[in-house]
Write a protein that holds these residues in place. Structure first.
Motif, PDB file in Angstrom:
ATOM      1  N   PHE A   1       3.064   1.961   5.039  1.00  0.00           N
ATOM      2  CA  PHE A   1       3.780   0.829   5.007  1.00  0.00           C
ATOM      3  C   PHE A   1       3.061  -0.058   6.246  1.00  0.00           C
ATOM      4  CE2 PHE A   1       7.904   2.653   4.001  1.00  0.00           C
ATOM      5  CZ  PHE A   1       8.085   1.894   2.474  1.00  0.00           C
TER       6      PHE A   1
ATOM      7  N   VAL B   1       2.334   1.243   9.442  1.00  0.00           N
ATOM      8  CA  VAL B   1       3.009   0.806  10.539  1.00  0.00           C
ATOM      9  C   VAL B   1       2.628   2.311  11.703  1.00  0.00           C
ATOM     10  CG1 VAL B   1       5.056   1.667  11.848  1.00  0.00           C
ATOM     11  CG2 VAL B   1       5.016   0.701  10.037  1.00  0.00           C
TER      12      VAL B   1
ATOM     13  N   GLY C   1      15.313   0.854  -0.485  1.00  0.00           N
ATOM     14  CA  GLY C   1      13.762   0.457   0.552  1.00  0.00           C
ATOM     15  C   GLY C   1      12.698   0.934  -0.347  1.00  0.00           C
TER      16      GLY C   1
ATOM     17  N   SER D   1      12.340  -7.509   0.199  1.00  0.00           N
ATOM     18  CA  SER D   1      11.368  -7.818   0.150  1.00  0.00           C
ATOM     19  C   SER D   1      10.582  -6.535   1.029  1.00  0.00           C
ATOM     20  CB  SER D   1      11.306  -8.876   1.269  1.00  0.00           C
ATOM     21  OG  SER D   1      11.893  -8.549   2.703  1.00  0.00           O
ATOM     22  N   SER D   2       9.095  -6.901   1.515  1.00  0.00           N
ATOM     23  CA  SER D   2       8.015  -5.728   2.660  1.00  0.00           C
ATOM     24  C   SER D   2       8.891  -6.044   3.345  1.00  0.00           C
ATOM     25  CB  SER D   2       6.641  -6.049   2.325  1.00  0.00           C
ATOM     26  OG  SER D   2       6.584  -7.586   3.054  1.00  0.00           O
ATOM     27  N   THR D   3       9.330  -6.609   4.414  1.00  0.00           N
ATOM     28  CA  THR D   3       9.642  -6.440   5.676  1.00  0.00           C
ATOM     29  C   THR D   3      10.744  -5.280   5.187  1.00  0.00           C
ATOM     30  OG1 THR D   3       8.436  -8.453   5.958  1.00  0.00           O
ATOM     31  CG2 THR D   3      10.284  -7.317   7.822  1.00  0.00           C
ATOM     32  N   GLU D   4      12.053  -6.172   4.189  1.00  0.00           N
ATOM     33  CA  GLU D   4      13.133  -5.413   4.025  1.00  0.00           C
ATOM     34  C   GLU D   4      13.435  -4.141   3.857  1.00  0.00           C
ATOM     35  OE1 GLU D   4      14.568  -8.428   1.293  1.00  0.00           O
ATOM     36  OE2 GLU D   4      16.162  -9.231   3.675  1.00  0.00           O
TER      37      GLU D   4
ATOM     38  N   PHE E   1      10.239  -1.803   4.603  1.00  0.00           N
ATOM     39  CA  PHE E   1      10.452  -1.140   5.386  1.00  0.00           C
ATOM     40  C   PHE E   1      11.352  -0.318   6.809  1.00  0.00           C
ATOM     41  CE2 PHE E   1       9.298  -1.218  10.662  1.00  0.00           C
ATOM     42  CZ  PHE E   1       8.945   0.032  10.533  1.00  0.00           C
ATOM     43  N   TYR E   2      12.321  -1.945   6.926  1.00  0.00           N
ATOM     44  CA  TYR E   2      13.473  -1.012   7.861  1.00  0.00           C
ATOM     45  C   TYR E   2      14.213  -0.488   7.253  1.00  0.00           C
ATOM     46  CZ  TYR E   2      11.780  -4.772  11.287  1.00  0.00           C
ATOM     47  OH  TYR E   2      11.411  -5.548  11.921  1.00  0.00           O
TER      48      TYR E   2
END
Length: 491
Positions: free
Chosen positions: A321, A323, A373, A379-382, A384-385
């Motif tokens: 991701f 991170v 996830g 989406s990519s942000t969602e 990740f969370y």
């Protein structure tokens, strides 16, 4: 005033028979009386030393998490998921060997010597891993470390449980047994957190991963040294026929005022347990099979939940991701540690069974978040969370029950005459499943994808909820005699 009142144990505690003691000549003797309660502070230093084995277990469990990428680059196997899996799973294979024989070693040379013995391969293996120039040297070092990892935690859990059985089953209330039985899990969490902190510099300093292995020699050497000054388990000494030494250790652990009562309790037919040799066939057949089945299945389901894939490979997952894995891994370590502290507080309030049910149920939900996830919907942000949040929640809920409870539960449900060997057998099952999960996780992640793989892990968590509900009895506040009567058929 505290320490001045006299308690008639024969009428107060469940574990003492409601009749006077009978001596060897058939005459009745007055019940042994206990003046006050022994201080747990006498045993605490010995227990802390023993839990260094659990600290080392946690440390070596996580030492390759943050350092695996650097190791693969330096030892020229970067990009090979099979080689990376072997670096993890070879250690687990060694742990299987160590745990398989841990019960026999603990019964043969004693708990104290067995803990000293487990430190030796961890010192040798860590040195080999720290100095190796190729993959094969790393694998051999990890194999040595693994044998110590397999031997140490099993014996430490046994050692600690027998110490606190002395206090909280024979001379103090049973309702605090779970709190102190959680010490080994807390120590493992600290070891894991320590390895993650050590790995923070792995990407910034060339060859730092070697220092991570060198550091582990310090607690291993301390374990070997300090156990020389620690007490032997009076329970084991009594079983071995060393009654005078057992009395001496009771005095060291409980104080002179409590020796006669503790020894009298251990001398009862249900206190010292049978001294006959226990064979493997005795565990797999007959009246103890149900207990072995419950213990082995609990450990198997614990590993099939996928928890250790987080501790081994979370850096790889976070990297996908984009991170920074160092900060994310510290969050995982902290969540694991805080959850274990909460579990220790709640263990004797809510009970083992409730914590297991809540823990595995929470793991089902958190694994579901990771499945969503990993899908194509968010989406990519969602994504990740959902994935990162699900992973943190997964570790937290695991540490609330599925992590600390099985080892404690097994020390309570196994009768003394089979406890060492039964725990060794169940831990061997744990390491076999752990080995294959560690070996196959990355290849399966590449081949079938995270969504299917996490779904499988979630399904095993759900199966765990059903298994606990149907097979696990509550042991909170019960004497060992009551637990045994509830689980074992009457002969």
């Amino acid at each position: 005033m505290r320490g001045r009142h006299v308690v008639d144990i024969s009428s107060t505690y469940k574990r003492v028979a409601l009749k006077d003691h009978v001596n060897a000549y058939g005459k009745q003797e007055s019940p042994v009386r206990l003046t006050g309660y022994p201080s747990w502070k006498r045993s605490l230093p010995h227990v802390i030393v023993a839990t260094l084995a659990s600290f080392l277990f946690g440390y070596h469990l996580g030492v390759v998490n943050e350092t695996l990428e650097s190791i693969s680059l330096d030892l020229a196997f970067s990009g090979s998921t099979l080689a990376e899996g072997l670096v993890v799973s070879t250690c687990l294979g060694g742990a299987f060997i160590g745990s398989l024989f841990s019960g026999w070693i603990a019964d043969g040379v004693g708990r104290r010597r067995a803990l000293q013995l487990c430190a030796l391969p961890m010192i040798i293996g860590a040195s080999m891993s720290a100095t190796t120039k190729n993959l094969w040297g790393m694998l051999l070092g990890r194999l040595f470390v693994g044998t110590g990892m397999g031997l140490g935690p099993a014996v430490a859990a046994l050692y600690v449980s027998e110490f606190f059985l002395i206090h909280f089953e024979q001379v103090s209330p049973a309702y605090v047994r779970g709190t102190f039985g959680s010490f080994t899990q807390i120590s493992s969490c600290l070891g894991l957190l320590g390895s993650l902190f050590m790995g923070l510099q792995a990407k910034g300093i060339v060859g730092w991963w070697r220092a991570c292995f060198w550091v582990s020699i310090i607690p291993a050497a301390l374990l070997a040294l300090l156990m020389e000054f620690s007490a032997e388990s009076p329970h084991w000494l009594f079983k071995s026929g060393r009654t005078s030494q057992a009395e001496a250790e009771f005095e060291k652990l409980l104080g002179e005022a409590h020796v006669k009562y503790a020894y009298a309790e251990l001398s009862k037919p249900d206190g010292g347990d049978d001294t006959e040799a226990v064979m493997l066939s005795d565990l797999l057949h007959g009246r103890h099979f149900k207990l072995i089945f419950i213990g082995s299945t609990l450990f198997a389901l614990q590993q099939l939940s996928g928890i250790n894939t987080v501790f081994y490979f979370s850096s790889t997952v976070f990297k996908s991701f984009g991170v920074p894995s160092d900060r994310a891994n510290i969050c995982i370590g902290v969540a694991n540690f805080l959850g274990s502290i909460v579990a220790m507080i709640l263990m004797d309030k809510l009970g083992r069974r409730v914590l297991l049910l809540g823990s595995f149920s929470g793991m089902v939900v958190s694994m579901g978040l990771q499945v969503v996830g990993a899908s194509s919907f968010p989406s990519s942000t969602e994504a990740f969370y959902l994935s990162a949040g699900g992973m943190l929640l997964f570790v937290l809920t695991f540490s609330l029950g599925a992590g600390p409870v099985p080892s404690l539960l097994l020390s309570e449900i196994f009768p003394g005459q089979i406890r060492a060997k039964a725990m060794a057998f169940c831990m061997s099952v744990h390491w076999v499943i752990n080995f294959f999960v560690g070996l196959l996780f990355l290849p399966l992640l590449e081949q079938i994808g995270a969504q299917i793989l996490y779904t499988v892990f979630g399904a095993f968590c759900l199966i765990s909820v059903i298994f606990v509900k149907r097979n696990v009895v509550e042991t909170k506040g019960k004497s060992l005699q009551e637990i045994e009567m509830a689980l074992l058929p009457v002969e």
